[in-house]
Design a protein around this motif. Structure first.
Motif, mmCIF file in Angstrom:
data_model
loop_
_atom_site.group_PDB
_atom_site.id
_atom_site.type_symbol
_atom_site.label_atom_id
_atom_site.label_comp_id
_atom_site.label_asym_id
_atom_site.label_seq_id
_atom_site.Cartn_x
_atom_site.Cartn_y
_atom_site.Cartn_z
ATOM 1 N N ALA A 197 0.835 -1.207 0.000
ATOM 2 C CA ALA A 197 0.000 0.000 0.000
ATOM 3 C C ALA A 197 0.867 1.252 0.000
ATOM 4 N N LEU A 198 1.937 1.235 0.805
ATOM 5 C CA LEU A 198 2.858 2.360 0.857
ATOM 6 C C LEU A 198 3.465 2.627 -0.516
ATOM 7 N N ASN A 199 3.862 1.575 -1.207
ATOM 8 C CA ASN A 199 4.459 1.741 -2.535
ATOM 9 C C ASN A 199 3.464 2.313 -3.539
ATOM 10 N N HIS A 200 2.208 1.932 -3.432
ATOM 11 C CA HIS A 200 1.181 2.528 -4.293
ATOM 12 C C HIS A 200 1.066 4.028 -4.015
ATOM 13 N N LEU A 201 1.094 4.423 -2.749
ATOM 14 C CA LEU A 201 0.970 5.832 -2.405
ATOM 15 C C LEU A 201 2.199 6.621 -2.850
ATOM 16 N N VAL A 215 1.716 7.300 -6.502
ATOM 17 C CA VAL A 215 0.800 8.416 -6.736
ATOM 18 C C VAL A 215 1.524 9.744 -6.517
ATOM 19 N N THR A 216 2.389 9.787 -5.522
ATOM 20 C CA THR A 216 3.104 11.014 -5.180
ATOM 21 C C THR A 216 4.071 11.430 -6.277
ATOM 22 N N TYR A 217 4.790 10.469 -6.846
ATOM 23 C CA TYR A 217 5.787 10.747 -7.881
ATOM 24 C C TYR A 217 5.445 9.941 -9.135
ATOM 25 N N LEU A 218 4.268 10.175 -9.686
ATOM 26 C CA LEU A 218 3.719 9.295 -10.719
ATOM 27 C C LEU A 218 4.651 9.136 -11.913
ATOM 28 N N GLY A 219 5.210 10.245 -12.388
ATOM 29 C CA GLY A 219 6.076 10.168 -13.561
ATOM 30 C C GLY A 219 7.352 9.388 -13.342
ATOM 31 N N TYR A 220 7.723 9.190 -12.093
ATOM 32 C CA TYR A 220 8.953 8.482 -11.769
ATOM 33 C C TYR A 220 8.717 6.978 -11.592
ATOM 34 N N TYR A 221 7.460 6.577 -11.541
ATOM 35 C CA TYR A 221 7.123 5.171 -11.338
ATOM 36 C C TYR A 221 6.517 4.522 -12.577
ATOM 37 N N THR A 222 6.002 5.322 -13.505
ATOM 38 C CA THR A 222 5.344 4.765 -14.675
ATOM 39 C C THR A 222 6.372 4.244 -15.681
ATOM 40 N N SER A 281 -5.099 3.539 -10.825
ATOM 41 C CA SER A 281 -4.480 2.212 -10.767
ATOM 42 C C SER A 281 -3.677 2.004 -9.493
ATOM 43 N N HIS A 282 -3.366 3.090 -8.781
ATOM 44 C CA HIS A 282 -2.662 2.991 -7.498
ATOM 45 C C HIS A 282 -3.571 3.308 -6.313
ATOM 46 N N ILE A 283 -4.491 4.271 -6.507
ATOM 47 C CA ILE A 283 -5.358 4.679 -5.397
ATOM 48 C C ILE A 283 -6.269 3.533 -4.956
ATOM 49 N N TYR A 284 -6.899 2.868 -5.915
ATOM 50 C CA TYR A 284 -7.861 1.827 -5.554
ATOM 51 C C TYR A 284 -7.209 0.658 -4.808
ATOM 52 N N PRO A 285 -6.106 0.089 -5.303
ATOM 53 C CA PRO A 285 -5.499 -1.003 -4.525
ATOM 54 C C PRO A 285 -4.952 -0.535 -3.175
ATOM 55 N N ALA A 286 -4.405 0.688 -3.127
ATOM 56 C CA ALA A 286 -3.920 1.206 -1.844
ATOM 57 C C ALA A 286 -5.067 1.310 -0.846
ATOM 58 N N ALA A 321 -8.649 5.506 6.077
ATOM 59 C CA ALA A 321 -8.023 5.326 4.764
ATOM 60 C C ALA A 321 -8.363 6.481 3.832
ATOM 61 N N VAL A 322 -9.636 6.856 3.788
ATOM 62 C CA VAL A 322 -10.048 7.977 2.936
ATOM 63 C C VAL A 322 -9.428 9.280 3.436
ATOM 64 N N GLY A 323 -9.329 9.421 4.759
ATOM 65 C CA GLY A 323 -8.702 10.608 5.321
ATOM 66 C C GLY A 323 -7.273 10.763 4.850
ATOM 67 N N LEU A 324 -6.517 9.664 4.822
ATOM 68 C CA LEU A 324 -5.155 9.707 4.312
ATOM 69 C C LEU A 324 -5.148 10.098 2.840
ATOM 70 N N MET A 325 -6.024 9.482 2.043
ATOM 71 C CA MET A 325 -6.070 9.774 0.612
ATOM 72 C C MET A 325 -6.327 11.260 0.355
ATOM 73 N N ARG A 326 -7.182 11.843 1.165
ATOM 74 C CA ARG A 326 -7.532 13.252 0.955
ATOM 75 C C ARG A 326 -6.358 14.198 1.233
ATOM 76 N N THR A 327 -5.380 13.741 1.991
ATOM 77 C CA THR A 327 -4.222 14.586 2.274
ATOM 78 C C THR A 327 -3.156 14.505 1.186
ATOM 79 N N LEU A 328 -3.308 13.618 0.212
ATOM 80 C CA LEU A 328 -2.249 13.406 -0.782
ATOM 81 C C LEU A 328 -1.873 14.676 -1.550
ATOM 82 N N PRO A 329 -2.816 15.511 -1.985
ATOM 83 C CA PRO A 329 -2.390 16.752 -2.645
ATOM 84 C C PRO A 329 -1.513 17.628 -1.756
#
Length: 298
Positions: free
Chosen positions: A43-47, A50-57, A72-77, A110-118
């Protein structure tokens, strides 16, 4: 495998199984449905992706593909976190009466964490820039993101800290110790860390649970922000501030040790290498190690 070796291994298996009846603290089998460490790290790796998307794709991204790539990362995380938070909460409920939570709370957390991602991405952008500007050896921002252990450590910390802030048990520490194992940087998820934070080199850095770090702080390898030694009990209550405070624009050089919850390093101070501090210093101080002790130069 020979019959002899098979018999030896079966004998070992029997002895190990029998050892689980000794009542040790590590013998728990069916008393709690514990979190799965591999799943937490997944889950951490998915997040992080998401944080550095261009560096993981592995392919080009444009605006049309962006939502799909994030999804593709948010849902499994999300699915993993809800299950692992539920397990951690169930364990806390088993271990102590204070751990009980509403059945829907893992979803909320879980949703609370997701909302802080920006917001986390905004903070991490400043951390990356601080590393690039603070290290003349850095050739590019991309090199910093790909290779600097401090960016790995602070990225994991900012995610783990949000879970810790929400009161999620166990998972934040699993994440923090995973980062510790691969970077050599030990940041407790409870530590409060401001913007534009940079750890140069990083190996051996320890930042304790109740540390408070301001904005634009830079520390070097081997620095400890620790607590004075206390036995577990009322004196070491988890609500007590046990670790130091660094105000804005502080620089701490390699090997310095700063201890105690009442110790504050004033803004715009510089702490030299190998200094041992257990008392506060005023803003603008310059503290160096000398043969006869520590001498402040204001």
């Amino acid at each position: 495998m020979t019959t002899q070796r098979l018999g030896d291994l079966e004998d070992v298996i029997g002895q190990v199984a029998a050892s689980y009846g000794a009542g040790r603290l590590i013998d728990s089998l069916g008393t709690a449905n514990l979190p799965n460490k591999r799943q937490v790290i997944e889950a951490l790796n998915h997040l992080k992706a998401v944080t550095y998307l261009g560096y993981y794709t592995t392919g080009d991204l444009d605006e049309g593909k962006l939502r799909f790539a994030i999804s593709s990362h948010i849902y499994p995380a999300y699915e993993i976190l809800v299950e692992q938070i539920r397990r951690a909460v169930d364990y806390e409920g088993f271990r102590s009466t204070t751990g009980a939570r509403d059945a829907d709370w893992p979803v909320t957390a879980a949703v609370g964490l997701m909302r802080t991602l920006p917001e986390l991405r905004s903070m991490l952008s400043k951390d990356v820039l601080a590393a690039f500007q603070g290290d003349p050896a850095a050739n590019s921002v991309e090199e910093v993101i790909f290779s600097y252990p401090s960016i790995e450590a602070i990225t994991v910390h900012r995610i783990a800290h949000e879970l810790h802030r929400q009161g999620v048990p166990m998972l934040p520490r699993i994440m923090a110790e995973h980062a510790h194992s691969i970077t050599g940087i030990d940041i407790h998820p409870g530590a409060e860390i401001g913007e534009s934070f940079f750890i140069d080199h990083g190996t051996g850095v320890v930042i304790g649970e109740t540390s408070t770090i301001g904005n634009n702080v830079k520390i070097y390898q081997g620095v400890t922000l620790g607590a004075m030694s206390l036995e577990r009990g009322p004196a070491a209550d988890r609500g007590t501030k046990r670790h130091p405070t660094l105000e804005d624009h502080v620089t701490i050089y390699a090997g310095a040790t700063i201890l105690g919850g009442q110790t504050t390093i004033g803004a715009h101070s510089t702490i030299g290498g190998n200094v041992w501090l257990v008392e506060s210093v005023p803003p603008g101080s310059r503290i160096t190690f000398e043969t006869h002790g520590v001498r402040p130069k204001v």
